[in-house]
Design a protein around this motif. Structure first.
Motif, PDB file in Angstrom:
ATOM      1  N   SER A   4       0.808  -1.232   0.057  1.00 59.35           N
ATOM      2  CA  SER A   4      -0.078   0.108  -0.092  1.00 59.35           C
ATOM      3  C   SER A   4       0.859   1.229   0.077  1.00 59.35           C
ATOM      4  O   SER A   4       1.980   1.531   0.621  1.00 59.35           O
ATOM      5  CB  SER A   4      -0.835   0.120   1.299  1.00 59.35           C
ATOM      6  N   ALA A   5       0.590   2.118  -1.131  1.00 60.89           N
ATOM      7  CA  ALA A   5       1.295   3.384  -1.020  1.00 60.89           C
ATOM      8  C   ALA A   5       0.504   4.659  -0.381  1.00 60.89           C
ATOM      9  O   ALA A   5      -0.733   4.725  -0.917  1.00 60.89           O
ATOM     10  CB  ALA A   5       1.675   3.781  -2.493  1.00 60.89           C
ATOM     11  N   VAL A   6       1.039   5.312   0.387  1.00 61.30           N
ATOM     12  CA  VAL A   6       0.238   6.458   1.008  1.00 61.30           C
ATOM     13  C   VAL A   6       0.606   7.643   0.458  1.00 61.30           C
ATOM     14  O   VAL A   6       1.718   8.130   0.444  1.00 61.30           O
ATOM     15  CB  VAL A   6       0.364   6.432   2.505  1.00 61.30           C
ATOM     16  N   GLN A   7      -0.226   8.308  -0.468  1.00 59.54           N
ATOM     17  CA  GLN A   7       0.024   9.358  -1.239  1.00 59.54           C
ATOM     18  C   GLN A   7      -0.376  10.654  -0.300  1.00 59.54           C
ATOM     19  O   GLN A   7      -1.600  11.017  -0.460  1.00 59.54           O
ATOM     20  CB  GLN A   7      -0.560   9.489  -2.524  1.00 59.54           C
ATOM     21  N   ILE A  37       3.534  -1.087   3.834  1.00 56.90           N
ATOM     22  CA  ILE A  37       2.907   0.402   3.863  1.00 56.90           C
ATOM     23  C   ILE A  37       4.149   1.259   3.485  1.00 56.90           C
ATOM     24  O   ILE A  37       5.095   1.072   4.297  1.00 56.90           O
ATOM     25  CB  ILE A  37       1.956   0.889   4.982  1.00 56.90           C
ATOM     26  N   VAL A  38       3.950   2.180   2.491  1.00 59.73           N
ATOM     27  CA  VAL A  38       5.133   3.048   2.270  1.00 59.73           C
ATOM     28  C   VAL A  38       4.530   4.629   2.489  1.00 59.73           C
ATOM     29  O   VAL A  38       3.322   4.862   1.801  1.00 59.73           O
ATOM     30  CB  VAL A  38       5.583   2.726   0.863  1.00 59.73           C
ATOM     31  N   LEU A  39       5.258   5.401   2.795  1.00 57.11           N
ATOM     32  CA  LEU A  39       4.945   6.920   2.982  1.00 57.11           C
ATOM     33  C   LEU A  39       5.942   7.671   2.031  1.00 57.11           C
ATOM     34  O   LEU A  39       7.020   7.023   1.756  1.00 57.11           O
ATOM     35  CB  LEU A  39       5.235   7.285   4.457  1.00 57.11           C
ATOM     36  N   PRO A  40       5.649   8.728   1.861  1.00 58.69           N
ATOM     37  CA  PRO A  40       6.459   9.763   0.914  1.00 58.69           C
ATOM     38  C   PRO A  40       7.618  10.309   1.523  1.00 58.69           C
ATOM     39  O   PRO A  40       7.868  10.048   2.832  1.00 58.69           O
ATOM     40  CB  PRO A  40       5.644  10.591   0.161  1.00 58.69           C
ATOM     41  N   GLU A  41       8.405  11.141   0.913  1.00 55.75           N
ATOM     42  CA  GLU A  41       9.474  11.822   1.537  1.00 55.75           C
ATOM     43  C   GLU A  41       9.106  13.201   2.210  1.00 55.75           C
ATOM     44  O   GLU A  41       8.288  13.619   2.153  1.00 55.75           O
ATOM     45  CB  GLU A  41      10.326  12.277   0.112  1.00 55.75           C
ATOM     46  N   THR A  42      10.181  13.186   3.292  1.00 60.72           N
ATOM     47  CA  THR A  42       9.803  14.565   4.318  1.00 60.72           C
ATOM     48  C   THR A  42       8.572  14.718   4.441  1.00 60.72           C
ATOM     49  O   THR A  42       8.115  15.867   4.364  1.00 60.72           O
ATOM     50  CB  THR A  42      10.755  15.716   3.808  1.00 60.72           C
TER      51      THR A  42
END
Length: 262
Positions: A4-7, A37-42
């Motif tokens: 799951s990618a969290v935009q 699960i993955v979050l974006p940069e900074t």
């Protein structure tokens, strides 16, 4: 592996609200039963507070590690915690932390290529090592945003055995086509799955473009997000990697005696 990618649309220079929102989004994503699960940069600050950056940073990654260690264990999920503005003893870094299902921080990576066009190199220190790790028995790598432009970096990671590359970013609207093409190209040329997770919304004066995607080794989008906050989920059939490499064996057919990279 189900990913799951969290935009995320983070609030610029407001870590308190961003930590609260990140936890909410992680919990929402967990309802889709992903393995990772993955979050974006900074995501803790937006990219990036040039004035008083230290006051907005996570000191030694302590808050990030505490939060995601607890969440990954509670939810029984691996978490690629995007990246955070992180103040270490040696200076400021753009750092990602990786957590396994048991809540252990199994790896971290400091961004190695700093985006001089937006003066990132004037405020942050460069990371000095590459990072690979295993999630549920699958070898993975992680890079941060601008790193995707450096093909030597990703090829080095694939030669170290990765089958999934996680790319966490804050990539702006005007260059969103580059974002899409570069991630697809890295998947195709290295015959790997790519989970590229961008932010959306506005940080400072910059509008970020979303279009996060889960990409297979043929360069096809399994699923792609739009340009607003959302969570996308898809499945990576890891066996496909070996099948593709047996069919089009670029690793066997390389001519390393002819290549010289300076």
């Amino acid at each position: 592996m189900r990913v799951s990618a969290v935009q995320m649309d983070m609030k610029f220079e407001d870590p308190e609200k961003n930590y609260e929102k990140a936890e909410q989004l992680i919990r929402m994503a967990a309802k889709q039963k992903p393995d990772t699960i993955v979050l974006p940069e900074t995501w803790n600050t937006g990219f990036f507070p040039e004035k008083n950056v230290s006051s907005f940073s996570d000191k030694g990654g302590q808050r990030t590690i505490e939060l995601f260690s607890a969440l990954s264990k509670e939810l029984d999920v691996n978490i690629i915690a995007g990246s955070v503005v992180n103040e270490k003893q040696e200076g400021m870094y753009n750092t990602t932390y990786i957590f396994d299902r048991k809540g252990k921080c199994i790896a971290e990576y400091d961004k190695t290529h700093l985006f001089s066009y937006m003066n990132e190199d004037e405020h942050f220190k460069k990371g000095e090592k590459l990072t690979t790790f295993e999630l549920d028995g699958v070898k993975c790598g992680v890079i941060i945003c601008y790193d995707i432009r450096f093909l030597e970096l990703i090829r080095t990671l694939t030669l170290q055995g990765i089958k999934i590359l996680f790319v966490v970013a804050q990539w702006p609207v005007p260059r969103i086509k580059h974002w899409e093409i570069l991630n697809q190209a890295r998947a195709i040329e290295n015959q790997i799955f790519v989970a590229c997770v961008n932010s959306c919304g506005t940080a400072g004066e910059t509008i970020y473009g979303g279009h996060s995607a889960l990409i297979d080794p043929w360069g096809e989008n399994i699923v792609q997000a739009g340009n607003t906050e959302e969570i996308i989920t898809g499945d990576f059939d890891i066996e496909i990697v070996d099948k593709i490499r047996d069919t089009i064996n670029v690793y066997n057919d390389r001519r390393t005696e002819l290549y010289k990279i300076i």
